[in-house]
Design a protein around this motif. Structure first.
Motif, PDB file in Angstrom:
ATOM      1  N   THR A   1      61.616  36.815  40.269  1.00 49.63           N
ATOM      2  CA  THR A   1      61.593  36.498  41.481  1.00 49.63           C
ATOM      3  C   THR A   1      63.271  36.399  41.675  1.00 49.63           C
ATOM      4  OG1 THR A   1      61.704  33.969  40.906  1.00 49.63           O
ATOM      5  CG2 THR A   1      59.797  35.109  41.898  1.00 49.63           C
TER       6      THR A   1
ATOM      7  N   ARG B   1      55.585  26.305  42.672  1.00 49.79           N
ATOM      8  CA  ARG B   1      55.798  27.919  42.881  1.00 49.79           C
ATOM      9  C   ARG B   1      55.825  28.147  44.178  1.00 49.79           C
ATOM     10  NH1 ARG B   1      51.933  31.952  42.856  1.00 49.79           N
ATOM     11  NH2 ARG B   1      52.699  34.056  42.085  1.00 49.79           N
TER      12      ARG B   1
ATOM     13  N   GLU C   1      51.763  24.931  45.743  1.00 48.52           N
ATOM     14  CA  GLU C   1      52.518  26.034  46.241  1.00 48.52           C
ATOM     15  C   GLU C   1      53.000  25.469  47.741  1.00 48.52           C
ATOM     16  OE1 GLU C   1      51.259  29.994  44.553  1.00 48.52           O
ATOM     17  OE2 GLU C   1      49.326  28.973  44.772  1.00 48.52           O
TER      18      GLU C   1
ATOM     19  N   GLY D   1      61.846  32.603  46.353  1.00 49.92           N
ATOM     20  CA  GLY D   1      60.436  33.166  45.950  1.00 49.92           C
ATOM     21  C   GLY D   1      60.200  34.766  46.116  1.00 49.92           C
TER      22      GLY D   1
ATOM     23  N   HIS E   1      50.100  32.463  35.386  1.00 51.22           N
ATOM     24  CA  HIS E   1      51.165  32.470  36.323  1.00 51.22           C
ATOM     25  C   HIS E   1      52.383  33.062  35.335  1.00 51.22           C
ATOM     26  CE1 HIS E   1      49.407  30.582  39.765  1.00 51.22           C
ATOM     27  NE2 HIS E   1      49.082  29.618  38.853  1.00 51.22           N
TER      28      HIS E   1
ATOM     29  N   SER F   1      55.455  30.254  46.305  1.00 55.30           N
ATOM     30  CA  SER F   1      55.100  31.619  46.816  1.00 55.30           C
ATOM     31  C   SER F   1      54.774  31.811  48.185  1.00 55.30           C
ATOM     32  CB  SER F   1      53.584  31.811  45.984  1.00 55.30           C
ATOM     33  OG  SER F   1      52.929  30.655  46.298  1.00 55.30           O
TER      34      SER F   1
END
Ligand SMILES: Cc1cc2nc3c(=O)[nH]c(=O)nc-3n(C[C@H](O)[C@H](O)[C@H](O)COP(=O)(O)OP(=O)(O)OC[C@H]3O[C@@H](n4cnc5c(N)ncnc54)[C@H](O)[C@@H]3O)c2cc1C
Length: 302
Positions: free
Chosen positions: A135, A87, A44, A108, A30, A89
């Motif tokens: 991001t 995260r 996530e 994100g 990542h 995402s």
């Protein structure tokens, strides 16, 4: 199963929440540098509610947590991270909504997508950030800067999740941005509203393209395993100080200074976090010795 082993259904302190939390996630997957150890727990979350449940559990149980964005500005130690890495995402965190002359973006969302959406909509003020990786969340927390301005200048409201899981809407004097710094490091950035200016989309596109060419020429090419080492000190650039101090030729283990853009470090195959950290200190020492300037690392060391 031995007497002391945990039942297979309960593997993490988050299992009863019904969320997909994994264990021992390699964080090298990542980050841009592609190095570093594992996250003890990794998730996530699908939406803000799920995120709040995780953050609350961490808060109540004394579990450390961190967010990873695009991973372009973090150095993960070989020991990894003891705690939960999040995260953002999921689509719930990646929206970009044009509300002329404003744009509302999720943390994100990729910064590059935000910049293109603004330019396509004929809204100026973010095009100087073209080419900055990562991001929206990462850019806000570190107040990312492009040629001619920083992201903070256009931010009007930020929604931040506090460690308690509550949402804090920050605007006006409760928002502070400085040189590669913001006061958003006490929570998780969820989203943000930017106030932009209307401009002819064709002219804006041309300006962005020019800035993109400048940005590309100031970044290393040919590898993604790079990181920016230092913030620019007042009145000069870190690159010029590193070059003049003889830093261009420095390497340590499998980490080396990118010769033509001396404020970047490159990780060759087999490079470790300690190589990167050691090289940054070596370069910093050279600059201190030559100019008496103590450079501040740009990359965040977890
Ligand atoms: C080739 C290259 C060029 C670069 N050029 C520039 C440049 O021109 N200008 C510039 O300013 N920077 C530049 N950088 C540095 C980097 O791209 C920026 O700092 C970027 O904004 C980091 O965003 P990210 O999503 O990758 O953050 P990450 O690296 O993932 O995270 C950085 C920090 O932000 C925190 N964070 C991320 N998301 C959130 C969130 N939602 N809530 C709370 N905390 C969060 C992380 O925990 C971490 O502490 C460059 C880096 C590279 C490798």
């Amino acid at each position: 199963m031995t007497k002391s082993a945990r039942p297979s259904a309960i593997n993490t302190p988050f299992d009863d929440l019904g969320l997909a939390v994994s264990c021992r996630e390699p964080l090298s997957h990542h980050t841009w540098l592609g190095i570093g150890g594992e996250a003890e727990f990794f998730c996530e979350p699908v939406d803000v509610d799920a995120l709040a449940k995780l953050v609350r559990r961490c808060h109540e149980s004394g579990i450390a947590f961190r967010v990873i964005g695009g991973g372009s500005n973090v150095l993960i130690p070989e020991a990894g991270f003891a705690g939960l890495v999040l995260r953002l995402s999921a689509p719930a965190f990646g929206g970009i909504d044009v509300q002329r002359p404003a744009i509302v973006a999720g943390a994100g969302a990729k910064l590059v997508h935000l910049v293109s959406a603004a330019v396509q909509a004929g809204l100026s003020g973010l095009e100087n950030l073209v080419g900055v990786p990562g991001t929206v969340g990462g850019a806000l927390v570190g107040n990312a800067e492009g040629h001619g301005g920083d992201i903070g200048a256009r931010v009007r409201e930020v929604s931040l999740m506090l460690p308690s899981g509550e949402i804090d809407l920050r605007s006006g004097p409760r928002l502070a941005f400085g040189s590669r710094w913001s006061n958003l490091d006490d929570g998780i950035v969820i989203g943000c509203r930017f106030e932009l200016d209307a401009e002819d989309p064709d002219q804006l596109t041309k300006r962005m393209q020019k800035q993109w060419i400048v940005e590309r020429s100031s970044q290393p090419s040919g590898t993604r395993a790079v990181a920016m080492m230092f913030k620019d000190p007042l009145g000069t650039t870190a690159e010029s100080l590193v070059s003049q101090a003889g830093g261009r030729e420095l390497r340590l283990g499998e980490a080396s200074v990118y010769p033509t853009h001396a404020n970047y470090v490159v990780a060759s195959p087999g490079c470790s976090s300690d190589d990167i950290r050691g090289l940054i200190e070596l370069v910093r020492g050279k600059v201190r010795e030559r100019f008496g300037v103590d450079l501040t690392p740009q990359i965040e060391m977890w």
